[in-house]
Motif scaffolding. Structure first.
Motif, mmCIF file in Angstrom:
data_model
loop_
_atom_site.group_PDB
_atom_site.id
_atom_site.type_symbol
_atom_site.label_atom_id
_atom_site.label_comp_id
_atom_site.label_asym_id
_atom_site.label_seq_id
_atom_site.Cartn_x
_atom_site.Cartn_y
_atom_site.Cartn_z
ATOM 1 N N LEU A 26 -5.735 -9.017 -35.353
ATOM 2 C CA LEU A 26 -4.439 -8.982 -34.677
ATOM 3 C C LEU A 26 -3.319 -8.727 -35.684
ATOM 4 N N ALA A 27 -3.335 -9.435 -36.794
ATOM 5 C CA ALA A 27 -2.281 -9.274 -37.804
ATOM 6 C C ALA A 27 -2.246 -7.850 -38.339
ATOM 7 N N ILE A 28 -3.402 -7.318 -38.667
ATOM 8 C CA ILE A 28 -3.486 -5.950 -39.201
ATOM 9 C C ILE A 28 -2.950 -4.945 -38.181
ATOM 10 N N ASN A 29 -3.400 -5.064 -36.937
ATOM 11 C CA ASN A 29 -2.970 -4.128 -35.893
ATOM 12 C C ASN A 29 -1.492 -4.282 -35.555
ATOM 13 N N LEU A 30 -1.002 -5.500 -35.574
ATOM 14 C CA LEU A 30 0.404 -5.745 -35.276
ATOM 15 C C LEU A 30 1.290 -5.122 -36.353
ATOM 16 N N ARG A 34 3.701 -1.951 -35.615
ATOM 17 C CA ARG A 34 5.137 -2.176 -35.820
ATOM 18 C C ARG A 34 5.698 -1.195 -36.831
ATOM 19 N N THR A 35 5.009 -1.005 -37.951
ATOM 20 C CA THR A 35 5.519 -0.104 -38.989
ATOM 21 C C THR A 35 5.455 1.363 -38.556
ATOM 22 N N GLU A 36 4.469 1.715 -37.720
ATOM 23 C CA GLU A 36 4.410 3.092 -37.196
ATOM 24 C C GLU A 36 5.650 3.412 -36.368
ATOM 25 N N LYS A 37 6.202 2.396 -35.702
ATOM 26 C CA LYS A 37 7.426 2.580 -34.913
ATOM 27 C C LYS A 37 8.671 2.475 -35.784
ATOM 28 N N GLY A 38 8.486 2.076 -37.046
ATOM 29 C CA GLY A 38 9.628 1.911 -37.927
ATOM 30 C C GLY A 38 10.431 0.656 -37.631
ATOM 31 N N TRP A 39 9.792 -0.316 -36.995
ATOM 32 C CA TRP A 39 10.473 -1.549 -36.595
ATOM 33 C C TRP A 39 10.300 -2.644 -37.640
ATOM 34 N N ARG A 72 3.174 -9.941 -24.478
ATOM 35 C CA ARG A 72 4.569 -9.574 -24.737
ATOM 36 C C ARG A 72 4.673 -8.634 -25.942
ATOM 37 N N LEU A 73 3.939 -8.947 -27.004
ATOM 38 C CA LEU A 73 3.955 -8.085 -28.183
ATOM 39 C C LEU A 73 3.359 -6.717 -27.865
ATOM 40 N N ALA A 74 2.241 -6.703 -27.160
ATOM 41 C CA ALA A 74 1.596 -5.436 -26.803
ATOM 42 C C ALA A 74 2.517 -4.571 -25.946
ATOM 43 N N LEU A 75 3.131 -5.159 -24.946
ATOM 44 C CA LEU A 75 4.027 -4.391 -24.072
ATOM 45 C C LEU A 75 5.215 -3.835 -24.856
#
Length: 87
Positions: A26-30, A34-39, A72-75
């Motif tokens: 989960l941590a790796i994917n999150l 997140r970084t792929e979106k630049g967030w 919530r995080l996934a959405l």
């Protein structure tokens, strides 16, 4: 043979790395999503309606996460919850 001190191999796969925990996956994917979106963590937290420190704790594998917060995080990331748990 008595006194033989050679190590016993438990299985042919004994040198394989253990599977990562769900928390680690989960941590790796999150972090990746997140970084792929630049967030930033703060931006993700805002989009998901969560606190920034909660996101930081999940990414550091320091907290358990409920299914509600996983969703919530996934959405927020425009993913299905299972995608955050897929190795």
């Amino acid at each position: 043979m008595q006194g033989d001190c050679r190590p016993v191999s438990r299985s042919p796969n004994s040198t394989k790395q253990p599977e990562p925990s769900a928390r680690e996956v989960l941590a790796i994917n999150l972090i990746r999503s997140r970084t792929e979106k630049g967030w930033s963590q703060e931006a993700l937290a805002h989009e998901a309606g969560l606190h920034r420190t909660f996101v930081a704790h999940v990414e550091r594998q320091a907290r358990n996460i409920s299914l509600d917060n996983l969703e919530r995080l996934a959405l927020a990331l425009q993913l299905k919850p299972y995608q955050l748990l897929k190795p």
